[in-house]
Scaffold this motif. Structure first.
Motif, short mmCIF file in Angstrom:
data_model
loop_
_atom_site.label_atom_id
_atom_site.label_comp_id
_atom_site.label_asym_id
_atom_site.label_seq_id
_atom_site.Cartn_x
_atom_site.Cartn_y
_atom_site.Cartn_z
N LEU A 146 2.59 -15.74 -2.08
CA LEU A 146 2.52 -15.37 -0.67
C LEU A 146 2.74 -13.87 -0.44
O LEU A 146 1.93 -13.22 0.23
N ILE A 147 3.81 -13.33 -1.00
CA ILE A 147 4.15 -11.93 -0.74
C ILE A 147 3.08 -10.99 -1.31
O ILE A 147 2.70 -10.00 -0.67
N ASN A 148 2.57 -11.28 -2.51
CA ASN A 148 1.52 -10.45 -3.09
C ASN A 148 0.26 -10.49 -2.24
O ASN A 148 -0.44 -9.48 -2.10
N PHE A 149 -0.04 -11.67 -1.66
CA PHE A 149 -1.20 -11.74 -0.78
C PHE A 149 -0.99 -10.87 0.46
O PHE A 149 -1.87 -10.11 0.86
N LEU A 150 0.20 -11.00 1.07
CA LEU A 150 0.48 -10.24 2.29
C LEU A 150 0.46 -8.73 2.03
O LEU A 150 -0.03 -7.95 2.85
N GLU A 151 0.97 -8.32 0.86
CA GLU A 151 1.07 -6.89 0.56
C GLU A 151 -0.18 -6.31 -0.08
O GLU A 151 -0.51 -5.13 0.13
N LYS A 152 -0.92 -7.14 -0.84
CA LYS A 152 -2.05 -6.60 -1.59
C LYS A 152 -3.41 -7.22 -1.24
O LYS A 152 -4.45 -6.56 -1.33
N GLY A 153 -3.39 -8.51 -0.87
CA GLY A 153 -4.66 -9.21 -0.69
C GLY A 153 -5.20 -9.26 0.72
O GLY A 153 -6.42 -9.16 0.94
N ARG A 154 -4.32 -9.41 1.68
CA ARG A 154 -4.75 -9.63 3.07
C ARG A 154 -5.62 -8.50 3.60
O ARG A 154 -6.58 -8.74 4.36
N LYS A 155 -5.32 -7.29 3.21
CA LYS A 155 -6.06 -6.14 3.73
C LYS A 155 -7.55 -6.20 3.39
O LYS A 155 -8.38 -5.62 4.11
N HIS A 156 -7.90 -6.90 2.33
CA HIS A 156 -9.31 -6.97 1.92
C HIS A 156 -10.13 -7.93 2.78
O HIS A 156 -11.35 -8.01 2.63
N PHE A 157 -9.45 -8.67 3.67
CA PHE A 157 -10.15 -9.61 4.54
C PHE A 157 -10.26 -9.13 5.98
O PHE A 157 -10.82 -9.82 6.82
N GLN A 158 -9.74 -7.95 6.26
CA GLN A 158 -9.72 -7.47 7.64
C GLN A 158 -11.12 -7.20 8.19
O GLN A 158 -11.36 -7.31 9.39
N ASP A 159 -12.06 -6.86 7.31
CA ASP A 159 -13.42 -6.58 7.76
C ASP A 159 -14.15 -7.83 8.23
O ASP A 159 -15.15 -7.74 8.95
N VAL A 160 -13.65 -9.01 7.81
CA VAL A 160 -14.31 -10.25 8.21
C VAL A 160 -13.55 -10.95 9.34
O VAL A 160 -13.86 -12.09 9.69
N LYS A 161 -12.54 -10.27 9.89
CA LYS A 161 -11.79 -10.86 10.99
C LYS A 161 -12.74 -11.12 12.16
O LYS A 161 -13.55 -10.28 12.52
N GLU A 162 -12.61 -12.33 12.71
CA GLU A 162 -13.51 -12.73 13.79
C GLU A 162 -13.35 -11.84 15.03
O GLU A 162 -12.24 -11.54 15.45
N LYS A 163 -14.48 -11.42 15.58
CA LYS A 163 -14.49 -10.66 16.83
C LYS A 163 -14.73 -11.65 17.97
O LYS A 163 -15.87 -12.07 18.21
#
Length: 300
Positions: free
Chosen positions: A253-270
């Motif tokens: 969980l923590i590694n995703f929040l700190e390292k992985g989550r940022k790579h999905f921000q471009d696909v965040k629903e508008k």
């Protein structure tokens, strides 16, 4: 086995931290974890009005107790979902705690107030009870918080919950959900209240220990509708991994929040957010899902 902090006899061993604690030092560890999460993630501050959603289970009861003891301005809300004796017993536990501690409590009864019955709606719409329940709870979380002038809605989601959700979303590559998964869901509209998870680094076992040490009553059984839920399977898989390698859930969980989550921000629903024509709450359609459920219930 000796307590890592004070060297007295330990009563609990936390494998993922390779640390044993006596009861008093475990409480210090627990309070510190919650306060650290709140401050690090900027969830809320002392003096702000916080709405805690409680179910009567160990996690939400632990959250309620620790926040009021740590001096936060908290009001609890219990939603009676009409799930037979389970809902009635849960409500009784919540009311008893509020009366004992003299804490404010809001009770919402979906059948009495809105004419909603989950099992009938589930059958009519051919949707799972959990799906119907989720729609109702999300609506009431926000509406009650908005109407009451609360800064944030706090839920008792724990490390096990968050890791299981992350595993499910990863296996299905639910990019939109992965983009949003975090201990804080900020407001994206003036009528949407921020949602926070102060217990996201604490496990179910740690919350249970806190409850038992403080002799707090809670409902032991799971919701009857939870039987067969995929989240239970994901928790079992993660528990097996945790046995072989303590700390797996936290690292995941923590590694995703700190390292992985940022790579999905471009696909965040508008999303094109608007206000429901019936109730005024935020929705992506002309009429929100909750109001549609109310209208359907009138026909049943």
């Amino acid at each position: 086995m000796r307590c890592r902090r004070c060297k007295e006899k330990a009563v609990i061993y936390l494998e993922r931290h390779n640390a044993a604690f006596c009861e008093n030092c475990f409480m210090h560890y627990y309070y510190n974890q919650v306060d650290k999460n709140i401050k690090k993630e900027r969830m809320f501050k002392k003096g702000e009005k916080i709405l805690i959603v409680v179910s009567g289970g160990k996690d939400s009861m632990a959250l309620w107790d620790v926040l009021y003891k740590n001096g936060y301005d908290v009001t609890a809300m219990y939603i009676n979902l009409g799930i037979g004796e389970y809902s009635d017993r849960s409500q009784e536990i919540v009311e008893d705690f509020a009366n004992e501690k003299k804490l404010p409590l809001i009770i919402k009864n979906i059948k009495k107030e809105y004419g909603l019955e989950i099992h009938k709606l589930s059958k009519k719409l051919k949707r799972s009870p959990c799906s119907i329940c989720g729609t109702i709870k999300r609506y009431l979380f926000n509406k009650v918080a908005l109407d009451g002038g609360f800064t944030a809605v706090a839920t008792g989601h724990n490390l096990d919950d968050e890791a299981a959700t992350l595993l499910g979303n990863t296996l299905s590559w639910q990019e939109g959900y992965l983009a949003r998964q975090a201990p804080v869901l900020p407001s994206t509209h003036p009528k949407l209240v921020k949602k926070v998870k102060p217990l996201f680094t604490l496990t179910e076992r740690e919350n249970l220990s806190y409850i038992l040490f403080n002799e707090i009553k809670f409902i032991h059984e799971e919701c009857p509708h939870a039987v067969g839920a995929s989240s239970i399977l994901y928790k079992e898989v993660l528990n097996r991994l945790e046995e072989e390698s303590p700390g797996t859930k936290q690292r995941f969980l923590i590694n995703f929040l700190e390292k992985g989550r940022k790579h999905f921000q471009d696909v965040k629903e508008k999303l094109d957010l608007k206000e429901c024509k019936i109730c005024g709450q935020v929705t992506t359609t002309e009429i929100c899902s909750f109001c549609r459920l109310v209208e359907i219930s009138k026909e049943l």
